[in-house]
Design a protein around this motif. Structure first.
Motif, PDB file in Angstrom:
ATOM      1  N   LEU A 187       0.879  -0.812   0.173  1.00 39.56           N
ATOM      2  CA  LEU A 187      -0.495  -0.266  -0.097  1.00 39.56           C
ATOM      3  C   LEU A 187       1.149   1.623  -0.303  1.00 39.56           C
ATOM      4  O   LEU A 187       1.419   1.315   0.841  1.00 39.56           O
ATOM      5  N   GLY A 188       0.347   1.547  -1.090  1.00 37.75           N
ATOM      6  CA  GLY A 188       1.844   3.092  -1.540  1.00 37.75           C
ATOM      7  C   GLY A 188       3.552   2.976  -1.444  1.00 37.75           C
ATOM      8  O   GLY A 188       4.071   1.605  -2.133  1.00 37.75           O
ATOM      9  N   ASP A 189       4.417   2.855  -0.325  1.00 37.00           N
ATOM     10  CA  ASP A 189       5.653   2.650  -0.330  1.00 37.00           C
ATOM     11  C   ASP A 189       5.916   1.598   0.338  1.00 37.00           C
ATOM     12  O   ASP A 189       6.247   1.336   0.805  1.00 37.00           O
ATOM     13  N   SER A 190       4.961   1.242   1.378  1.00 37.72           N
ATOM     14  CA  SER A 190       4.298  -0.152   2.727  1.00 37.72           C
ATOM     15  C   SER A 190       4.148  -1.398   2.388  1.00 37.72           C
ATOM     16  O   SER A 190       2.711  -1.374   1.667  1.00 37.72           O
ATOM     17  N   VAL A 191       5.083  -2.303   2.538  1.00 39.81           N
ATOM     18  CA  VAL A 191       4.333  -3.410   2.438  1.00 39.81           C
ATOM     19  C   VAL A 191       4.170  -4.447   3.441  1.00 39.81           C
ATOM     20  O   VAL A 191       4.592  -4.136   4.800  1.00 39.81           O
ATOM     21  N   ILE A 192       2.813  -4.755   3.521  1.00 35.75           N
ATOM     22  CA  ILE A 192       2.093  -4.650   4.943  1.00 35.75           C
ATOM     23  C   ILE A 192       2.282  -6.309   5.028  1.00 35.75           C
ATOM     24  O   ILE A 192       1.630  -6.738   6.161  1.00 35.75           O
ATOM     25  N   GLU A 193       2.392  -7.003   4.150  1.00 41.40           N
ATOM     26  CA  GLU A 193       2.220  -8.718   3.851  1.00 41.40           C
ATOM     27  C   GLU A 193       3.359  -9.789   3.054  1.00 41.40           C
ATOM     28  O   GLU A 193       2.930  -9.041   1.903  1.00 41.40           O
ATOM     29  N   ASP A 194       3.948 -10.139   3.530  1.00 41.56           N
ATOM     30  CA  ASP A 194       4.972 -10.765   2.846  1.00 41.56           C
ATOM     31  C   ASP A 194       5.550 -11.502   3.161  1.00 41.56           C
ATOM     32  O   ASP A 194       6.000 -11.353   3.829  1.00 41.56           O
ATOM     33  N   PRO A 195       4.570 -12.946   3.181  1.00 44.25           N
ATOM     34  CA  PRO A 195       5.319 -14.163   4.001  1.00 44.25           C
ATOM     35  C   PRO A 195       6.343 -14.516   3.657  1.00 44.25           C
ATOM     36  O   PRO A 195       7.429 -14.637   4.715  1.00 44.25           O
ATOM     37  N   ALA A 196       7.255 -14.293   2.784  1.00 44.22           N
ATOM     38  CA  ALA A 196       8.693 -14.683   1.904  1.00 44.22           C
ATOM     39  C   ALA A 196       9.647 -14.317   2.744  1.00 44.22           C
ATOM     40  O   ALA A 196      10.448 -14.400   3.092  1.00 44.22           O
ATOM     41  N   ALA A 197       9.298 -12.618   3.331  1.00 44.90           N
ATOM     42  CA  ALA A 197      10.390 -11.770   3.986  1.00 44.90           C
ATOM     43  C   ALA A 197       9.712 -11.720   5.332  1.00 44.90           C
ATOM     44  O   ALA A 197      10.420 -11.049   6.315  1.00 44.90           O
ATOM     45  N   GLY A 198       8.765 -12.664   6.218  1.00 44.82           N
ATOM     46  CA  GLY A 198       8.635 -12.468   7.135  1.00 44.82           C
ATOM     47  C   GLY A 198       7.424 -11.053   7.281  1.00 44.82           C
ATOM     48  O   GLY A 198       7.309 -11.262   9.334  1.00 44.82           O
ATOM     49  N   VAL A 199       7.154 -10.511   6.870  1.00 45.31           N
ATOM     50  CA  VAL A 199       6.353  -9.669   7.159  1.00 45.31           C
ATOM     51  C   VAL A 199       4.950  -9.412   7.188  1.00 45.31           C
ATOM     52  O   VAL A 199       4.105  -9.989   6.144  1.00 45.31           O
TER      53      VAL A 199
END
Length: 373
Positions: free
Chosen positions: A75-87
Motif C-alpha cells: 500500500l503505497g511505499d509500505s509492504v503490509i504483508e509478504d510471507p517470504a520476507a516474514g512481514v
C-alpha cells in the motif's frame, strides 16, 4: 464510470494498492485463490464474481483478516504483508477502512460513538473523538442521527453510518464487502447513488466486492471478475458489459455468448458447440473469437424466413418460456442455442411453448466479435 478522484480538503493523493494474493483452502474440494490486483489512488475497483469465487477471501486477505500463503500486498511505499520476507502487519495496524455486508455497528453505542470509535481506537480521548465524530456527521449531513442506536436506523441509514465510521478512520484504502446486499430493492438505487458520492470524497483506492453487476457497472472505474479463484476478465465497465470473456460474465450482462474460430473465407465464425454466426466484422489479430449477441436482437419465426437483411438464420426448439416483466424470454435449443426476448403478444400470436419448433434470425450488425483471451 465516475471521474478520477480529486483529494478533498487539500489532502494529498492517496497511495496505490499492489497485491499478489495466494491462498489455498483444503477441503473436500481444495480451493486455491491466486489473484493479482492493482488499484490507483481515487479509483473504485469492483471485484465481481459468483458465490464461492474467492471475492471475500481476497478482501479479508488485504484487510489482514486472513493470512497469505504466498504473495505480497503493498500500500503505497509500505509492504503490509509478504510471507517470504516474514512481514505481516496485523489488521489493526493497517491503514484500511472496512465496511462489512452486515455493517457490524456496535449495538449498545449511539451513532456518534460508533463513528467516534475510529478516533478512540487510535488513542484519542473520549471528548476529542466525539468532536471528530460530530464533524464527520455534519460533513455528510447525518447529525440528526447522532444520538440514535443502530436498532433505530433503517437499512440505508445503517449502511451510511458504517461507511462514515470507515471513512472517519482516515484510511489509506477503503474496502466495501457487499455494502448494498442487505438493503431492500426499494432503496438500493438511492443508497447506491449516495455511496457513489461518499466514495468520491475519498482520496485513496476503493475495492468494492459485489455479486451484483449493476453495482459494479455504476460505481466502479474498473471491474475485476473472479471465477473459481482466478481473474477471468479485467476491464472498464463498458467493455465488461459489451465484450464478456466468459459465459458467467455474459450472463451478468444478459448476453448470449459464444466461442469459435474465424472463417475468413466467408466472414463467419464456426462455433465450438456447433453452428455458425456471421458478425459485422472479424478481429484481425486472432483466429480464436468470442461473440456476443443480445437476446432482444434475435427475431423468432415459426417458418424459415425469406432471405433478407438478416445474415444469420438457424432452426431450433423452444425449451422453456419465462416471463420477464413485460417481455418473455425463450430458451431455444439450437446450433447455436440462444436466449431470445420477445413480447408477450408474440408468445400468444406465434403459439410459442416448450417444444415449439422455431427459426431464429439476427442481423450481422447485432453480432459483436472480439478476440478470445
Amino acid at each position: 464510470m465516475r471521474r478520477q478522484q480529486q483529494p478533498s480538503s487539500g489532502s494529498a493523493p492517496g497511495p496505490a494498492l499492489r497485491a499478489h494474493v495466494e491462498i489455498t483452502r483444503p477441503g473436500e474440494r481444495t480451493f486455491r485463490l491466486a489473484v493479482d490486483l492493482a488499484a490507483e489512488p481515487g479509483s473504485v475497483v469492483a471485484i465481481l464474481g459468483p458465490n464461492g469465487a474467492g471475492k471475500t477471501t481476497l478482501l479479508r486477505a488485504i484487510a489482514g483478516l486472513s493470512r497469505l500463503d504466498a504473495g505480497r500486498i503493498q500500500l503505497g511505499d509500505s509492504v503490509i504483508e509478504d510471507p517470504a520476507a516474514g512481514v505481516r502487519l496485523p489488521a489493526a495496524a493497517r491503514s484500511i477502512g472496512v465496511v462489512f455486508q452486515d455493517y457490524r455497528l456496535f449495538p449498545t453505542m449511539t451513532v456518534r460513538d460508533n463513528v467516534a470509535f475510529a478516533a478512540r481506537s487510535r488513542g484519542a480521548s473520549k471528548n476529542s473523538s466525539r468532536e471528530s465524530a460530530d464533524q464527520w456527521l455534519s460533513r455528510f449531513e447525518m447529525t440528526a442521527y447522532a444520538d440514535r442506536r443502530p436498532s433505530q436506523l433503517s437499512g440505508g441509514q445503517a449502511q451510511r453510518i458504517a461507511l462514515l465510521r470507515a471513512l472517519a478512520r482516515e484510511p489509506a484504502l477503503l474496502l466495501l464487502d457487499e455494502p448494498l446486499a442487505a438493503l431492500d430493492a426499494s432503496i438500493r438505487g438511492v443508497t447506491r447513488d449516495e455511496l457513489r458520492s461518499y466514495v468520491a470524497s475519498f482520496a485513496g483506492p476503493t475495492l468494492l466486492v459485489t455479486h451484483d453487476p449493476l453495482d459494479a457497472l455504476l460505481l466502479a472505474d474498473r471491474v475485476v471478475v473472479i471465477e473459481d479463484g482466478r481473474v477471468t476478465q479485467e476491464a472498464d465497465p463498458a467493455t465488461i458489459a459489451s465484450q464478456p470473456a466468459t459465459a458467467y460474465i455474459a450472463g451478468l450482462s444478459g448476453l448470449n455468448h459464444y466461442r469459435g474460430r474465424a472463417d475468413r473465407a466467408d466472414g463467419a465464425v464456426r462455433l465450438e458447440g456447433g453452428g455458425r454466426l456471421v458478425p459485422a466484422s472479424l478481429p484481425t489479430t486472432t483466429e480464436e473469437v468470442l461473440l456476443a449477441l443480445a437476446p432482444s436482437a434475435i427475431t423468432v419465426h415459426t417458418e424459415r424466413p425469406p432471405v433478407g437483411s438478416a445474415r444469420n438464420t438457424w432452426p431450433g426448439t423452444v425449451r422453456s418460456v419465462q416471463q420477464l416483466g413485460d417481455r418473455a424470454r425463450l430458451d431455444v435449443v439450437a446450433e447455436p442455442s440462444a436466449l431470445v426476448d420477445v413480447t408477450a403478444a408474440a408468445v400468444a400470436q406465434l403459439h410459442l411453448a416448450p417444444g415449439s419448433s422455431v427459426w431464429l434470425s439476427a442481423k450481422a450488425t447485432e453480432v459483436t466479435a472480439y478476440p478470445a483471451s
